[in-house]
Design a protein around this motif. Structure first.
Motif, PDB file in Angstrom:
ATOM      1  N   GLU A  53       0.734  -1.384  -0.022  1.00  0.00           N
ATOM      2  CA  GLU A  53      -0.165  -0.067  -0.134  1.00  0.00           C
ATOM      3  C   GLU A  53       0.676   1.264   0.027  1.00  0.00           C
ATOM      4  N   ASP A  54       2.021   1.191   0.096  1.00  0.00           N
ATOM      5  CA  ASP A  54       3.181   2.416   0.177  1.00  0.00           C
ATOM      6  C   ASP A  54       3.353   2.662  -1.429  1.00  0.00           C
ATOM      7  N   ALA A  55       2.760   2.049  -2.437  1.00  0.00           N
ATOM      8  CA  ALA A  55       3.251   2.724  -3.559  1.00  0.00           C
ATOM      9  C   ALA A  55       2.648   3.857  -3.815  1.00  0.00           C
TER      10      ALA A  55
ATOM     11  N   ARG B 113       1.342   5.557  -6.087  1.00  0.00           N
ATOM     12  CA  ARG B 113      -0.155   5.815  -6.905  1.00  0.00           C
ATOM     13  C   ARG B 113      -0.935   5.732  -5.957  1.00  0.00           C
ATOM     14  N   ARG B 114      -0.776   4.713  -4.928  1.00  0.00           N
ATOM     15  CA  ARG B 114      -1.810   4.582  -3.868  1.00  0.00           C
ATOM     16  C   ARG B 114      -1.766   5.911  -2.720  1.00  0.00           C
ATOM     17  N   LEU B 115      -0.709   6.456  -2.588  1.00  0.00           N
ATOM     18  CA  LEU B 115      -0.616   7.646  -1.809  1.00  0.00           C
ATOM     19  C   LEU B 115      -1.305   8.729  -2.343  1.00  0.00           C
TER      20      LEU B 115
ATOM     21  N   GLU C 106      -4.053  10.830  -3.280  1.00  0.00           N
ATOM     22  CA  GLU C 106      -5.497  11.041  -2.973  1.00  0.00           C
ATOM     23  C   GLU C 106      -5.657  12.505  -2.785  1.00  0.00           C
TER      24      GLU C 106
ATOM     25  N   SER D 255      -4.419  14.173   0.824  1.00  0.00           N
ATOM     26  CA  SER D 255      -2.991  14.111   1.042  1.00  0.00           C
ATOM     27  C   SER D 255      -2.509  15.299   0.106  1.00  0.00           C
TER      28      SER D 255
ATOM     29  N   THR E 195       3.306   8.231   3.972  1.00  0.00           N
ATOM     30  CA  THR E 195       3.431   6.817   3.956  1.00  0.00           C
ATOM     31  C   THR E 195       2.941   6.428   5.253  1.00  0.00           C
TER      32      THR E 195
ATOM     33  N   HIS F 207      -0.606   7.109   5.887  1.00  0.00           N
ATOM     34  CA  HIS F 207      -1.495   6.368   4.931  1.00  0.00           C
ATOM     35  C   HIS F 207      -1.828   5.039   5.308  1.00  0.00           C
ATOM     36  N   ARG F 208      -0.810   4.607   6.262  1.00  0.00           N
ATOM     37  CA  ARG F 208      -0.972   3.163   6.596  1.00  0.00           C
ATOM     38  C   ARG F 208      -2.471   2.612   7.016  1.00  0.00           C
ATOM     39  N   THR F 209      -2.869   1.378   6.558  1.00  0.00           N
ATOM     40  CA  THR F 209      -4.231   1.025   6.837  1.00  0.00           C
ATOM     41  C   THR F 209      -4.374   0.809   8.272  1.00  0.00           C
TER      42      THR F 209
END
Length: 417
Positions: A67-69, A71-73, A75, A78, A111, A114-116
């Motif tokens: 999930e640290d990629a 593209r996933r960060l 949003e 952020s 990162t 953003h962690r779940t």
């Protein structure tokens, strides 16, 4: 239910900041129903310490996850925060000189936030407080958190004084301090630095000293012929342990008939150089490099009553916990006048003597000799520890400042010293 998200560098793993965080964790657990620890630990090989009731490990944010990629960060929320941080960095005149380090730091912080596991710890609980025990490392994610009631960050030395940082820069300080609701400074020197360098800290800074545990009563000092000098630090350029060796060599030469024993606790990158410097020691000087040892071993050494003086000759400091530990056992201190050291060491405090950072080895030797030959009772180090640095008090004060929502209080509220 009140919840605390505690962001550390290593705790609860048995390395790094465990000796600092353990001084506060029981008091924090008493203030909150649930304490969730998120660390940023590189070395987990020594395992974890036992966690108090009500405290649990949420995760090690240093370990990469899918999930640290990038593209996933990306949003909207952020990106808005990143725009805020970038604008503050640009306005402060810092961005153009340090753009790469700024972006690297921002990526780490985003990162972490953003962690779940972090998001789930916040979700659905309007009474969550985030506390970054450091303003670097594990604390970089605190300003990027959303949905928490309050953000608190503590500053020490490496995460505060930019002239001591790599490249003379620490990432997004204006943004970090603007997003913080309270900033805990470990010394008056740190407090003054914050207030003079960052307008974003106005009205938010509270003095919250670190502390150390000590014995119920100080150990008895038995008469002995050998004078024992102790030091405790990393063996690094900043700590200048080699200068201590020069000083104890000089001390041994002043009175060859009175043996000197120097015991150093700690390891670091310059240890091989230090060991190579031990060749051809005078007969009256005994050196023991104990290396990295558990804190309990250092406490046992002090409890034996062997130490006559503690020496710290760093070129930069916050307020050394190693000095707090020494004075808790009644050991007088010789230290350089850097950072907040003058708040714990000095003749007016009856804890020991200060020397200038640029003092020569011979001048430092003379001061140490005078300290060792002072009349009994001239120094009373333990009294200062009892007043200002007993971890039972400092931990409770810090926990209260973290939990308190009274933002109209003076920055000195609850402070000691």
């Amino acid at each position: 239910m009140s919840r605390l998200l505690l962001f550390t560098n290593d705790y609860p793993y048995r390395t790094g900041d465990v000796v600092f965080v353990e001084k506060e964790i029981d008091a924090l657990a008493a203030q909150f129903d649930d304490v969730v620890v998120f660390c940023h630990a590189r070395d987990t090989s020594n395992g974890m310490v036992d966690l108090p009731d009500g405290v649990r490990l949420g995760g090690n944010l240093f370990v990469p996850e899918p999930e640290d990629a990038p593209r996933r960060l990306v949003e909207p929320a952020s990106l808005l925060l990143l725009a805020n941080a970038t604008w503050r960095e640009l306005w402060s005149g810092r961005l153009l000189r340090h753009a790469k380090l700024f972006l690297m730091g921002a990526k780490v912080g985003i990162t972490q936030a953003h962690r779940t596991a972090v998001r789930e710890a916040i979700a659905g609980d309007p009474d969550t407080v985030a506390y970054g025990f450091w303003a670097m490392g594990g604390g970089l994610g605190v300003p990027w958190l959303r949905g928490v009631r309050r953000r608190v960050v503590r500053v020490h030395r490496y995460d505060l004084y930019e002239d001591q940082a790599i490249g003379g820069y620490l990432p997004y300080r204006p943004f970090l301090f603007a997003r913080a609701d309270r900033i805990l400074a470990i010394s008056r020197d740190a407090q003054a630095y914050l207030e003079s360098h960052y307008r974003e800290t106005a009205g938010k800074v509270a003095l919250s000293r670190l502390g150390a545990h000590g014995p119920a009563t100080p150990p008895a000092r038995l008469p002995h012929h050998t004078r024992t000098i102790v030091s405790c630090s990393a063996v690094s350029e900043v700590k200048r342990v080699s200068l201590i060796l020069d000083v104890v060599r000089g001390l041994a030469s002043l009175d060859p008939d009175r043996p000197i024993r120097w015991v150093h606790f700690g390891d670091g990158p310059l240890m091989p150089t230090l060991q190579a410097s031990l060749a051809d020691l005078p007969d009256s000087l005994q050196v023991e490099l104990r290396g990295q040892v558990p804190n309990s071993e250092i406490a046992a050494f002090y409890a034996s009553g062997e130490a006559d003086a503690f020496v710290n000759l760093s070129s930069s400091e916050g307020v050394p916990v190693s000095i707090m530990e020494a004075i808790a056992y009644g050991v007088p201190v010789l230290a350089t006048d850097v950072g907040g050291s003058s708040e714990i060491v000095g003749p007016e405090l009856r804890t020991g003597e200060l020397v200038a950072s640029a003092a020569s080895p011979s001048a430092i030797t003379a001061t140490l000799s005078a300290l060792l030959t002072a009349e009994p009772g001239h120094y009373a180090p333990r009294t200062r520890w009892e007043q200002d640095y007993d971890a039972r008090r400092t931990g409770a004060i810090a926990a209260e400042l973290v939990a308190s929502s009274d933002q109209e209080s003076s920055p000195e509220r609850g402070s000691i010293g």
